[in-house]
Design a protein around this motif. Structure first.
Motif, PDB file in Angstrom:
ATOM      1  N   GLY A 140     -31.117 -88.239  57.052  1.00  0.00           N
ATOM      2  CA  GLY A 140     -30.636 -87.098  56.267  1.00  0.00           C
ATOM      3  C   GLY A 140     -29.223 -87.313  55.768  1.00  0.00           C
ATOM      4  O   GLY A 140     -28.913 -87.041  54.606  1.00  0.00           O
ATOM      5  N   SER A 141     -28.366 -87.823  56.630  1.00  0.00           N
ATOM      6  CA  SER A 141     -26.984 -88.086  56.229  1.00  0.00           C
ATOM      7  C   SER A 141     -26.907 -89.144  55.138  1.00  0.00           C
ATOM      8  O   SER A 141     -26.127 -89.021  54.188  1.00  0.00           O
ATOM      9  CB  SER A 141     -26.158 -88.543  57.438  1.00  0.00           C
ATOM     10  N   LEU A 142     -27.723 -90.177  55.263  1.00  0.00           N
ATOM     11  CA  LEU A 142     -27.725 -91.225  54.240  1.00  0.00           C
ATOM     12  C   LEU A 142     -28.222 -90.687  52.898  1.00  0.00           C
ATOM     13  O   LEU A 142     -27.637 -90.982  51.849  1.00  0.00           O
ATOM     14  CB  LEU A 142     -28.585 -92.412  54.690  1.00  0.00           C
ATOM     15  N   LEU A 143     -29.276 -89.877  52.933  1.00  0.00           N
ATOM     16  CA  LEU A 143     -29.781 -89.297  51.686  1.00  0.00           C
ATOM     17  C   LEU A 143     -28.753 -88.372  51.043  1.00  0.00           C
ATOM     18  O   LEU A 143     -28.554 -88.399  49.824  1.00  0.00           O
ATOM     19  CB  LEU A 143     -31.088 -88.553  51.940  1.00  0.00           C
ATOM     20  N   GLU A 144     -28.093 -87.566  51.847  1.00  0.00           N
ATOM     21  CA  GLU A 144     -27.061 -86.672  51.323  1.00  0.00           C
ATOM     22  C   GLU A 144     -25.930 -87.454  50.678  1.00  0.00           C
ATOM     23  O   GLU A 144     -25.356 -87.026  49.670  1.00  0.00           O
ATOM     24  CB  GLU A 144     -26.501 -85.781  52.435  1.00  0.00           C
ATOM     25  N   SER A 145     -25.620 -88.619  51.232  1.00  0.00           N
ATOM     26  CA  SER A 145     -24.524 -89.415  50.680  1.00  0.00           C
ATOM     27  C   SER A 145     -24.843 -89.957  49.292  1.00  0.00           C
ATOM     28  O   SER A 145     -23.944 -90.311  48.539  1.00  0.00           O
ATOM     29  CB  SER A 145     -24.176 -90.575  51.624  1.00  0.00           C
TER      30      SER A 145
END
Length: 78
Positions: A25-30
């Motif tokens: 999720g954090s990678l996608l948000e980035s």
């Protein structure tokens, strides 16, 4: 894929499922650098509406195992 990225992936895949999900999720948000405030507001309202429906008992949650079976049945054309 570089050796460094391969090593990071190997370490990430060794994490527990919950940690992998949070990392994904954090990678996608980035990757999403263009936030539309109106879309964010609409999602906030939708989330609040769904929480209210759950809290009021208007809708009942479905266990993940049941939901997964229902999804598989739909995808398999049953």
């Amino acid at each position: 894929m570089t050796e460094e990225v391969s090593e990071l992936l190997k370490k990430a895949l060794a994490l527990p499922a919950e940690a992998r999900a949070a990392l994904a999720g954090s990678l996608l948000e980035s990757l999403d650098d263009t936030l539309d405030p109106s879309v964010e507001e609409a999602w906030s309202q939708e989330i609040a509406r769904r929480i209210e429906e759950l809290d009021s008992g208007k809708v009942k949650p479905v266990p993940w195992a049941d939901a997964r079976r229902q999804i598989a049945a739909i995808l398999n054309g049953r």
